[in-house]
Design a protein around this motif. Sequence first.
Motif, PDB file in Angstrom:
ATOM      1  N   HIS A  82       0.819  -1.215   0.000  1.00  0.00           N
ATOM      2  CA  HIS A  82       0.000   0.000   0.000  1.00  0.00           C
ATOM      3  C   HIS A  82       0.855   1.268   0.000  1.00  0.00           C
ATOM      4  O   HIS A  82       0.337   2.367  -0.153  1.00  0.00           O
ATOM      5  CB  HIS A  82      -0.926   0.028   1.229  1.00  0.00           C
ATOM      6  N   LYS A  83       2.165   1.098   0.162  1.00  0.00           N
ATOM      7  CA  LYS A  83       3.040   2.255   0.337  1.00  0.00           C
ATOM      8  C   LYS A  83       4.146   2.227  -0.715  1.00  0.00           C
ATOM      9  O   LYS A  83       4.885   1.247  -0.825  1.00  0.00           O
ATOM     10  CB  LYS A  83       3.652   2.221   1.742  1.00  0.00           C
ATOM     11  N   ARG A  84       4.245   3.310  -1.470  1.00  0.00           N
ATOM     12  CA  ARG A  84       5.319   3.405  -2.452  1.00  0.00           C
ATOM     13  C   ARG A  84       6.664   3.465  -1.736  1.00  0.00           C
ATOM     14  O   ARG A  84       6.814   4.168  -0.740  1.00  0.00           O
ATOM     15  CB  ARG A  84       5.124   4.662  -3.304  1.00  0.00           C
ATOM     16  N   LEU A  85       7.635   2.715  -2.256  1.00  0.00           N
ATOM     17  CA  LEU A  85       8.954   2.687  -1.630  1.00  0.00           C
ATOM     18  C   LEU A  85       9.639   4.037  -1.853  1.00  0.00           C
ATOM     19  O   LEU A  85       9.936   4.403  -2.998  1.00  0.00           O
ATOM     20  CB  LEU A  85       9.788   1.557  -2.229  1.00  0.00           C
ATOM     21  N   VAL A 140      17.397   3.151  -1.844  1.00  0.00           N
ATOM     22  CA  VAL A 140      18.860   3.118  -1.730  1.00  0.00           C
ATOM     23  C   VAL A 140      19.292   1.971  -0.818  1.00  0.00           C
ATOM     24  O   VAL A 140      20.250   1.252  -1.098  1.00  0.00           O
ATOM     25  CB  VAL A 140      19.383   4.474  -1.198  1.00  0.00           C
ATOM     26  N   VAL A 141      18.573   1.800   0.289  1.00  0.00           N
ATOM     27  CA  VAL A 141      18.910   0.721   1.218  1.00  0.00           C
ATOM     28  C   VAL A 141      18.655  -0.639   0.573  1.00  0.00           C
ATOM     29  O   VAL A 141      19.463  -1.566   0.709  1.00  0.00           O
ATOM     30  CB  VAL A 141      18.109   0.869   2.525  1.00  0.00           C
ATOM     31  N   LEU A 142      17.533  -0.776  -0.127  1.00  0.00           N
ATOM     32  CA  LEU A 142      17.236  -2.037  -0.811  1.00  0.00           C
ATOM     33  C   LEU A 142      18.328  -2.380  -1.819  1.00  0.00           C
ATOM     34  O   LEU A 142      18.783  -3.528  -1.886  1.00  0.00           O
ATOM     35  CB  LEU A 142      15.884  -1.943  -1.510  1.00  0.00           C
ATOM     36  N   ASP A 143      18.767  -1.401  -2.584  1.00  0.00           N
ATOM     37  CA  ASP A 143      19.841  -1.644  -3.553  1.00  0.00           C
ATOM     38  C   ASP A 143      21.124  -2.083  -2.844  1.00  0.00           C
ATOM     39  O   ASP A 143      21.865  -2.941  -3.347  1.00  0.00           O
ATOM     40  CB  ASP A 143      20.102  -0.383  -4.382  1.00  0.00           C
ATOM     41  N   PHE A 144      21.386  -1.507  -1.675  1.00  0.00           N
ATOM     42  CA  PHE A 144      22.569  -1.888  -0.899  1.00  0.00           C
ATOM     43  C   PHE A 144      22.452  -3.338  -0.412  1.00  0.00           C
ATOM     44  O   PHE A 144      23.427  -4.104  -0.463  1.00  0.00           O
ATOM     45  CB  PHE A 144      22.733  -0.940   0.286  1.00  0.00           C
ATOM     46  N   LEU A 145      21.262  -3.722   0.064  1.00  0.00           N
ATOM     47  CA  LEU A 145      21.051  -5.093   0.526  1.00  0.00           C
ATOM     48  C   LEU A 145      21.274  -6.089  -0.604  1.00  0.00           C
ATOM     49  O   LEU A 145      21.872  -7.151  -0.411  1.00  0.00           O
ATOM     50  CB  LEU A 145      19.641  -5.249   1.099  1.00  0.00           C
ATOM     51  N   LYS A 146      20.794  -5.733  -1.800  1.00  0.00           N
ATOM     52  CA  LYS A 146      20.977  -6.621  -2.952  1.00  0.00           C
ATOM     53  C   LYS A 146      22.454  -6.736  -3.324  1.00  0.00           C
ATOM     54  O   LYS A 146      22.969  -7.841  -3.544  1.00  0.00           O
ATOM     55  CB  LYS A 146      20.184  -6.086  -4.149  1.00  0.00           C
TER      56      LYS A 146
END
Length: 297
Positions: A270-273, A279-285
């Motif tokens: 329900h919430k746009r990232l 940026v954090v998601l890209d770092f985790l990947k």
Amino acid sequence: MTDLLIAMRTFVRLCERPNFSRVAAEMHASHTTIARRLDQVEAHFGATLFHRTTRRLIATPDADRLLVHARSMLDALDVAEQDFGPVRNQPSGLVRIGFTTALGLYYVERLGELTALHPALQLDCAMTDWQRDVVEDRLDLALRVGPVSDDSLVIHPLGLLARLLVAHPAYLERHGAAACAEDLLHHQCIAYAYGDVPARWTIDGRERVVGGTFRSDSSEAVHRAALSGLGIALLPAIRVRDDIEAGRLVPVLPDSVIAPLDILAVHPSHKRLPPRARVVLDFLKANFPGDRQGGAA
């Protein structure tokens, strides 16, 4: 930010965690201030949003209706603030991440690289082995062990995390080494499990129920139990590699095939990232310690 926007943020948080004291502590405000903000929202919309008792807050149907609009409005505001921030394209603000213990400890040791690139970021890491409620705990991102079939979550595959069977050398001296997976049934196996659910290990394509004198719902407790010689444990490879190199733990059945953990990152659908969380998601990947998966959303 206007008083009404602050009050709306307070209302959303009360819906997610209906407790004046807890929300007051999170928002660094007094109990009276939180109650006054809720009064302001109720007066503005002309609706009773919570039934209040001495022990709890109970959301009304009007609160459920308003919550949909409030979240959409505040999410849009967050995106706009990122776009028109003082440093264009420089993500800033707080990102709350829900980590499992083993992966959380791994990533925490590397977060300095992320904050060095993006000094305006603030990171709040909620680290537990059980699955936290992403909405209730107000998490921007959370790690899950797949599969996940929750339509309320957007899923981003990270990769496969290897696991190893290990034991302390002293334990193996006392009880002997396991020559095959069937031998585990005669060993003290340190079960990582919840409640009364039996621990099941899939080794060489076959699932086996294992057990022993010690079990825990904390992977860190299982790790420490293995180091103390309580038995054989099945743990993420990233958690025990240093122990193996130092001789504190010894691999058990090193030639057996053990199914890896499928690790996913999720966020509420329900919430746009927001850019700061992206940026954090890209770092985790990019820093995932196992076999990374391509084609993630």
